[in-house]
Scaffold this motif. Sequence first.
Motif, PDB file in Angstrom:
ATOM      1  N   THR B 213       0.800  -1.167   0.020  1.00 58.29           N
ATOM      2  CA  THR B 213       0.112   0.092  -0.035  1.00 58.29           C
ATOM      3  C   THR B 213       0.985   1.211  -0.074  1.00 58.29           C
ATOM      4  O   THR B 213       1.680   1.440   0.951  1.00 58.29           O
ATOM      5  N   ASP B 214       0.782   1.995  -0.807  1.00 55.86           N
ATOM      6  CA  ASP B 214       1.475   3.403  -1.015  1.00 55.86           C
ATOM      7  C   ASP B 214       2.915   3.005  -0.974  1.00 55.86           C
ATOM      8  O   ASP B 214       3.699   3.776  -0.081  1.00 55.86           O
ATOM      9  N   GLY B 215       3.733   1.826  -1.316  1.00 55.11           N
ATOM     10  CA  GLY B 215       4.961   1.947  -1.239  1.00 55.11           C
ATOM     11  C   GLY B 215       5.548   1.063   0.113  1.00 55.11           C
ATOM     12  O   GLY B 215       6.605   0.953   0.255  1.00 55.11           O
ATOM     13  N   VAL B 216       4.540   0.734   0.913  1.00 50.85           N
ATOM     14  CA  VAL B 216       4.815   0.140   2.101  1.00 50.85           C
ATOM     15  C   VAL B 216       4.402  -1.436   1.866  1.00 50.85           C
ATOM     16  O   VAL B 216       3.239  -1.679   1.721  1.00 50.85           O
ATOM     17  N   GLN B 218       4.009  -5.158   3.452  1.00 51.03           N
ATOM     18  CA  GLN B 218       3.980  -5.716   4.662  1.00 51.03           C
ATOM     19  C   GLN B 218       3.570  -7.257   4.303  1.00 51.03           C
ATOM     20  O   GLN B 218       2.751  -7.671   3.564  1.00 51.03           O
ATOM     21  N   ALA B 363      14.618   4.905  -1.801  1.00 47.79           N
ATOM     22  CA  ALA B 363      14.586   4.743  -0.456  1.00 47.79           C
ATOM     23  C   ALA B 363      13.422   5.570   0.152  1.00 47.79           C
ATOM     24  O   ALA B 363      12.879   5.248   1.130  1.00 47.79           O
ATOM     25  N   ASP B 364      13.021   6.797  -0.485  1.00 48.72           N
ATOM     26  CA  ASP B 364      11.928   7.831  -0.133  1.00 48.72           C
ATOM     27  C   ASP B 364      10.508   7.070  -0.200  1.00 48.72           C
ATOM     28  O   ASP B 364       9.760   7.268   0.543  1.00 48.72           O
ATOM     29  N   ASP B 365      10.442   6.028  -1.352  1.00 45.66           N
ATOM     30  CA  ASP B 365       9.176   5.553  -1.586  1.00 45.66           C
ATOM     31  C   ASP B 365       9.042   4.434  -0.964  1.00 45.66           C
ATOM     32  O   ASP B 365       7.801   3.927  -0.939  1.00 45.66           O
ATOM     33  N   MET B 366       9.857   3.565  -0.642  1.00 50.62           N
ATOM     34  CA  MET B 366       9.680   2.120  -0.322  1.00 50.62           C
ATOM     35  C   MET B 366       9.966   1.765   1.266  1.00 50.62           C
ATOM     36  O   MET B 366      11.067   2.472   1.698  1.00 50.62           O
ATOM     37  N   LEU B 367       9.020   1.050   1.751  1.00 49.84           N
ATOM     38  CA  LEU B 367       9.470   0.719   3.276  1.00 49.84           C
ATOM     39  C   LEU B 367       9.008  -0.731   3.477  1.00 49.84           C
ATOM     40  O   LEU B 367       7.884  -1.071   2.806  1.00 49.84           O
ATOM     41  N   LEU B 368       9.843  -1.612   4.023  1.00 46.37           N
ATOM     42  CA  LEU B 368       9.347  -2.967   4.228  1.00 46.37           C
ATOM     43  C   LEU B 368       8.981  -3.111   5.594  1.00 46.37           C
ATOM     44  O   LEU B 368       9.780  -2.778   6.663  1.00 46.37           O
ATOM     45  N   MET B 369       7.800  -3.698   5.635  1.00 48.49           N
ATOM     46  CA  MET B 369       7.487  -4.355   7.111  1.00 48.49           C
ATOM     47  C   MET B 369       7.239  -5.737   7.202  1.00 48.49           C
ATOM     48  O   MET B 369       6.308  -6.292   6.613  1.00 48.49           O
ATOM     49  N   PRO B 394       3.041  -7.103  12.993  1.00 50.83           N
ATOM     50  CA  PRO B 394       4.420  -6.260  12.463  1.00 50.83           C
ATOM     51  C   PRO B 394       5.320  -6.178  13.376  1.00 50.83           C
ATOM     52  O   PRO B 394       5.213  -5.977  14.454  1.00 50.83           O
TER      53      PRO B 394
END
Lengths: 182, 610
Positions: B213-216, B218, B363-369, B394
């Motif tokens: 969702t929006d680059g995150v 999960q 880096a700014d767009d993506m985050l990994l959970m 999470p």
Amino acid sequence: MHCWSCKEPVGGPGCVSCGSLQPPPPKPDLFGILGLERRYSLDRKDIDKAWRARTRGTHPDRYAGQTALQRRLALQWTAHLNEARKVLRDPVARAWYLATGSSRPPSKGAPSVSQDFLEEVFELQMGDDEERQRRGALLQQALEDEITAMFTAWEAGEGGLERIPERLSRLKYATNLCKPPE
Amino acid sequence: MANIGIDLGTTNSLVAVVMGGRARCLLDDEGSALTPSAVQFVEGTDTPRIGLEALESAAENAQATLTSFKRFMGRNMTEARAVAGDLPYQLAEADGDKVVRFDVGADPRGEGRREVTPVEASAWVLRMLYMRAADCLLATPGGVVITVPAYFDDAQRQATRDAGKLAGMNVLRLLNEPTAAAIAYGLQEKKQGVFAVYDLGGGTFDISILELTDGVFQVLSTAGDTRLGGDDFDRELVEELGLGSTSGGDLRSALDRAIAIKHALTSSDQAEGVTRGRFEQRIRPLVERTLASCKQALKDAELEVGDVDGVVLVGGSTRVPLVRQMVGELFEAEPYCDLDPDQVVALGAAMQADILSGQSELADDMLLMDVVPLSLGIETMGGVVERLIWRCTPIPCEASETFTTHVDGQTAVDLHVVQGERELSKDNRSLARFKLKGLPDMPAGLPRVKVSFTVDADGILQVSATEQYTKTHAEIDVQPSYGLDDAQVEQMLEDAIDNAETDVDERLLIEARVEAEQIVATVKKALKNDGELLAAGEREAIEGVMVKLEAAMGGRDRKPVQDLSKELDEVTAPFAQRRIERDLKAALEGQDALAVSKALERTVGTSEAR
């Protein structure tokens, strides 16, 4: 509150002036930490949106190359955010949290439900499985509606939350009634 | 300093890096990206053979050649003995609760046996890949992202992290393999969606459901089977060939035949008398087992098949057409399979490593959970587990629970940390036991012991316990259950660092020697052919340096080799210049095009030999 690093005033997880993460409060308000209004009627989508936006700024991956302190604080903030999301996404946990400040029913001194109600539940438990599940579902729906109505009134400034824990305790019995036989 | 990504696999391992905005796997001297996860210990020396070199001589050194040791990461002897039946190598003698050790032969340093842990074996493979990256990048890599199966429990993750430390690396992050695969396919660019990652390797199966969702990213849920993979397909084929009862070397060649047939059947309908239909009939129940795990993962994620937007295929065994077909049918989606299924995970790891460097555009767009793969809890009265953190929560996350004493005047509490989904403590995986001592002498039920769990972004657990009235406190990093205590890790680290330095020195010395040999050969040839161009005393000066250089080349110190090579180069420079001028002049006078180009070639040749 002032930044521990550059002493400028701060409001959120990170200092606007120097970028340092701040220590999170020990018991943060679960709505506040997500930047959400303190209310019962919340959409899961809005909770997730707020959680994603906040976590972007605090996730340890953002601090991979930084000091151990920064990484530790990033972990704490993100853990709090994850906890807040988990509790608020669950309507029952959210209701308990709003009414008592804890997301779970108290282990001791839980609000007692009336003798009449307990007798009704007991009778259903002893009876036919299908009937039990059917009546349980009806009871559950009625309680959920009642709880929602109480919160709606509270949000409009027309009532308190005192009676909610007792209704939540009843809801737990009702939910158990709905369970299929083992 | 570029960060690198490593896929530390059961059968093969790979290293990848992002260069010029693109992830690519780094190849060995043979041009292969896959390094067998194999380590062979050679009698009389500390340095083992690693990778293909180890496998090639595995048959004659079975006991000294470790393979598939990833299965034993974070495990103790009891657990290892239960699965070690068909191993070609041997477990060492040790108590059941001790870390797994393999007996690989005589100890080169003494009289006894040499024993090796899976962590050490993994460290050797990691070090080799790290060195390959250093060679390719012409620089020491920065941090490293290592991938682990999504279902790896705490002890297995801790062991993987220790292997990285032992190899002398800065481990930035442990990354779940399926998540790495999703990154490799650039799914984050899609912004929204639910994806399944189906990973069927040689010996393990793993399914994960990811939501974007929006680059995150999960991880919503994971499931799998640690004892199911392409190797089982091979065994089915061996049965089909009627060779099921062979063993030893015969079994090896039967398996090789089976593998060849399996590969042939991906593109043809028949191989060595086995039809694809027959093969598929044999493996269908195995593939169905993987589909059952897929359904479980969907259920855990509270999703229906229709919610899944795409399925990513990972692992060499997903090349089997029946697997692709059945997975596609289950998820009602065309599988992603454009990338090499063997490389996908390493490529994703490199991309995540790049993101963690903070230099990446992503880096700014993506985050990994990620999520906790298995629930974490504490054993309570009667051996029942009280869960503090549920699976699929999470991470990072924290949780705490208050416990009390059961006996009057009890001054210590034993805490048993377990991981798993079963109700009783004994059916779950034991992670650690520790004791909170010094409680006040109080009646049963009065002390309040608050136990707190913290899981970091790698999925590794830290536990602390505090008695609320007296503030008695105990804390542990959960790791001793697989048997390595801190002192052992320290010792292994020290040994590793010593060896790592020796390894690097050795390589640099060899490089310096090779370079010196080339210069000496060039100079000797010139002295012999073009002696008339030498000025008075020049030959003596050159030979003087050359003698010293040749002596230094026989030594163990690379510095004089490098210095004297440079000196020889300088002292021969005027002589070399004269030779070039002479050749060019002669060639131009004679207008001999061939001779001119030859003379020019020699100038190039000299500069290369420098």
